[in-house]
Design a protein around this motif. Structure first.
Motif, mmCIF file in Angstrom:
data_model
loop_
_atom_site.group_PDB
_atom_site.id
_atom_site.type_symbol
_atom_site.label_atom_id
_atom_site.label_comp_id
_atom_site.label_asym_id
_atom_site.label_seq_id
_atom_site.Cartn_x
_atom_site.Cartn_y
_atom_site.Cartn_z
ATOM 1 N N ASN A 1 0.741 -1.289 -0.105
ATOM 2 C CA ASN A 1 0.040 0.136 -0.027
ATOM 3 C C ASN A 1 1.003 1.286 0.115
ATOM 4 O O ASN A 1 0.364 2.489 0.427
ATOM 5 N N PHE A 2 2.174 1.002 -0.616
ATOM 6 C CA PHE A 2 3.034 2.305 -0.617
ATOM 7 C C PHE A 2 2.540 3.583 -1.243
ATOM 8 O O PHE A 2 2.740 4.772 -0.668
ATOM 9 N N LEU A 3 1.709 3.279 -2.282
ATOM 10 C CA LEU A 3 1.222 4.380 -3.033
ATOM 11 C C LEU A 3 0.406 5.267 -2.216
ATOM 12 O O LEU A 3 0.268 6.673 -2.279
ATOM 13 N N GLU A 4 -0.644 4.611 -1.644
ATOM 14 C CA GLU A 4 -1.667 5.157 -0.594
ATOM 15 C C GLU A 4 -0.848 6.144 0.243
ATOM 16 O O GLU A 4 -1.220 7.182 0.566
ATOM 17 N N ILE A 5 0.170 5.463 0.982
ATOM 18 C CA ILE A 5 0.813 6.182 2.232
ATOM 19 C C ILE A 5 1.593 7.235 1.636
ATOM 20 O O ILE A 5 1.766 8.492 2.217
ATOM 21 N N LYS A 6 2.230 7.014 0.487
ATOM 22 C CA LYS A 6 2.909 8.225 -0.363
ATOM 23 C C LYS A 6 2.355 9.446 -0.753
ATOM 24 O O LYS A 6 2.618 10.475 -0.182
ATOM 25 N N ASP A 7 1.141 9.245 -1.104
ATOM 26 C CA ASP A 7 0.089 10.294 -1.335
ATOM 27 C C ASP A 7 -0.279 11.110 -0.300
ATOM 28 O O ASP A 7 -0.311 12.267 -0.148
ATOM 29 N N LYS A 8 -0.332 10.338 1.038
ATOM 30 C CA LYS A 8 -0.672 10.929 2.155
ATOM 31 C C LYS A 8 0.446 11.980 2.787
ATOM 32 O O LYS A 8 0.268 12.905 3.105
ATOM 33 N N LEU A 9 1.612 11.481 2.744
ATOM 34 C CA LEU A 9 2.891 11.985 2.928
ATOM 35 C C LEU A 9 3.016 13.277 2.213
ATOM 36 O O LEU A 9 3.325 14.381 2.735
ATOM 37 N N ILE A 10 2.925 13.226 0.921
ATOM 38 C CA ILE A 10 3.075 14.146 -0.054
ATOM 39 C C ILE A 10 1.954 15.151 0.335
ATOM 40 O O ILE A 10 2.524 16.648 0.297
ATOM 41 N N ASP A 11 0.648 14.994 0.601
ATOM 42 C CA ASP A 11 -0.245 15.853 0.993
ATOM 43 C C ASP A 11 0.004 16.630 2.237
ATOM 44 O O ASP A 11 -0.287 17.939 2.398
ATOM 45 N N SER A 12 1.068 16.016 3.200
ATOM 46 C CA SER A 12 1.359 16.452 4.326
ATOM 47 C C SER A 12 2.634 17.374 4.002
ATOM 48 O O SER A 12 3.043 17.941 5.203
ATOM 49 N N GLY A 13 3.091 17.635 2.998
ATOM 50 C CA GLY A 13 4.327 18.369 2.727
ATOM 51 C C GLY A 13 5.552 17.794 2.740
ATOM 52 O O GLY A 13 6.642 18.457 2.346
ATOM 53 N N VAL A 14 5.829 16.391 2.684
ATOM 54 C CA VAL A 14 6.850 15.448 2.569
ATOM 55 C C VAL A 14 7.396 15.646 0.994
ATOM 56 O O VAL A 14 6.522 15.399 0.078
ATOM 57 N N THR A 15 8.394 15.636 0.951
ATOM 58 C CA THR A 15 9.192 15.658 -0.373
ATOM 59 C C THR A 15 9.905 14.298 -0.493
ATOM 60 O O THR A 15 10.692 14.105 0.416
#
Length: 453
Positions: free
Chosen positions: A109-123
């Protein structure tokens, strides 16, 4: 498949990490990298994605940069997510550099987690699934959680089999390792002033003869001369170390140009070790003292499934053929990655034999767990007796081939086939299908095998 190695001690970790990565390089060599906690307390990472030249180029780079630290982690990689380059190489760090991780496994499920992290400002700096662990754990470190708790909490978001090793600037003397599911092994060992962690026992042999294998759902902390084992809830686990049956010289090439040549030359001796303790060349008898099944249990077997992956599966095909031919039990060889998905008919009268040199092959372990849930008796044909497969199985049949480093299997293949033939003869004899004269005939033929290889 990836190779992992970690060190905490009183000497410079960098050359120790490089040597450790050489020991596990056969698990992946398209990329390599290390992270160490420097004397300033910061995490510094060097990595390369230069295919087969990666580890050599990494070694040159750390010497040139005079990298130094007493605690560190390392990783060699076969790519599953992202192209082979420096950015996709491990270890990966959080945005603020507070934590560095190396990972083996696949995060479903890394794409789902990655999208959430990007939305929180993670690069993100890579295309890998593994990087999400670094950022998740980094958020917990920033909230004041310990390294161990941060890694456990990060992994709680993940679906899939995972092994992680990690260091944090906030706890500069410590390495944490975690295992979830069957993404491969993690093993730890120590001396009075050193602690080491790796994905394979062979990497620990230069440091210690006694090791502890992690099971799924466990997390370990290592520091200089110290090992502490916990479950995911933080409860301490007491587990005695076991003595390894390998030796450092066995993992060296000696006068051979490569490991494959060395292991081809070792095949006659490997066959002899597979026969030792089972066949009596004087009387012509054959016994398998490792098998605890009673005569009635053996007679009640109505089906045998031999399961494995790659070379182990091909050895299993031979084994299934011999079992059906000699013991007259319907037998088949099954690809471990497919067995549990096709919903096979397995019951308490089925004997499942898993073939796995390392005892840590993820799909084979999953197939074994599937069979266990259905009540079947299970045996494991393997090299590593302290492995996860050995803990799942009702009995183990060690092949005694010795550590195999070459990617193309040689002595492990022939030792597995020899052991499976012994099993076929034993089952046939125990069921009264063949008599002593036929057993002796097979034993006499096995006695000639080492000289024919």
């Amino acid at each position: 498949v990836c190779g992992l190695f970690a060190y905490a001690g009183r000497v410079n970790a960098v050359p120790v990490l490089i040597d450790g990565l050489h020991s596990v390089e056969y698990r992946g060599y398209d990329s390599a990298g290390i992270s160490v906690i420097t004397r300033s307390g910061n995490i510094e990472t060097q990595k390369r994605g230069d295919h087969k030249a990666s580890l050599d180029n990494l070694h040159k780079a750390v010497i040139e940069d005079q990298l130094f630290g007493f605690v560190g982690i390392g990783h060699t990689r076969w790519a599953t997510h992202g192209v082979v380059n420096r950015a996709n190489s491990h270890p990966h760090s959080s945005v603020d550099g507070s934590i560095s991780i190396a990972h083996n496994g696949i995060i479903e499920n890394f794409l789902e987690i990655k999208d959430k992290l990007i939305d929180s400002g993670v690069t993100f700096s890579s295309e890998t699934d593994s990087e999400v662990i670094a950022h998740l754990a980094g958020t917990y470190i920033a909230k004041g959680y310990s390294l161990r708790d941060s890694v456990v909490k990060a992994v709680s978001h993940i679906k899939g089999n995972t092994v992680v090793i990690a260091i944090a600037a906030s706890e500069p003397e410590k390495v944490v390792g975690l295992r979830l599911g069957n993404a491969g092994g993690i093993v730890v060992g120590k001396t009075n002033d050193t602690a080491v962690m790796a994905s394979d026992t062979v990497a620990l042999i230069p440091h210690t003869e006694e090791v502890i294998y992690l099971e799924s759902g466990e997390v370990v902390e290592i520091e200089c001369g110290s090992i502490r084992l916990f479950d995911f809830n933080g409860a301490s686990i007491g587990r005695k170390a076991v003595k390894v049956n390998q030796n450092f010289q066995a993992a060296q090439k000696g006068t051979h140009p490569d490991f494959m040549s060395k292991e081809i030359a070792e095949q006659p001796e490997a066959v002899q070790r597979a026969l030792a303790g089972r066949v009596n060349l004087v009387t012509g008898g054959l016994e398998m003292p490792e098998i605890p099944l009673t005569a009635n249990q053996i007679r009640s077997i109505n089906r045998v499934i031999v399961t494995g992956m790659g070379t182990s599966l091909h050895a299993g095909m031979f084994g299934a053929s011999m079992i059906e031919s000699l013991a007259r039990i319907p037998a088949s060889a099954e690809n471990s990655s497919e067995l549990r998905y096709r919903n096979p008919a397995i019951d308490p009268n089925t004997l499942v034999i898993a073939v796995t040199q390392s005892g840590e092959t993820a799909d084979t372990l999953a197939a074994m767990e599937y069979a266990s849930e259905r009540g079947s008796a299970q045996g494991a044909v393997l090299e590593q007796e302290g492995s996860q497969a050995a803990r799942i199985a009702d009995f183990t049949l060690p092949i005694n081939a010795g550590q195999e480093i070459g990617v193309a299997s040689t002595k492990t293949m022939i030792s597995s086939m020899t052991t499976l033939l012994e099993l076929a003869v034993f089952l046939s004899k125990s069921r009264g299908i063949i008599d002593f004269n036929r057993v002796r005939q097979v034993v006499d033929q096995l006695a000639e095998l080492p000289s024919l290889v």
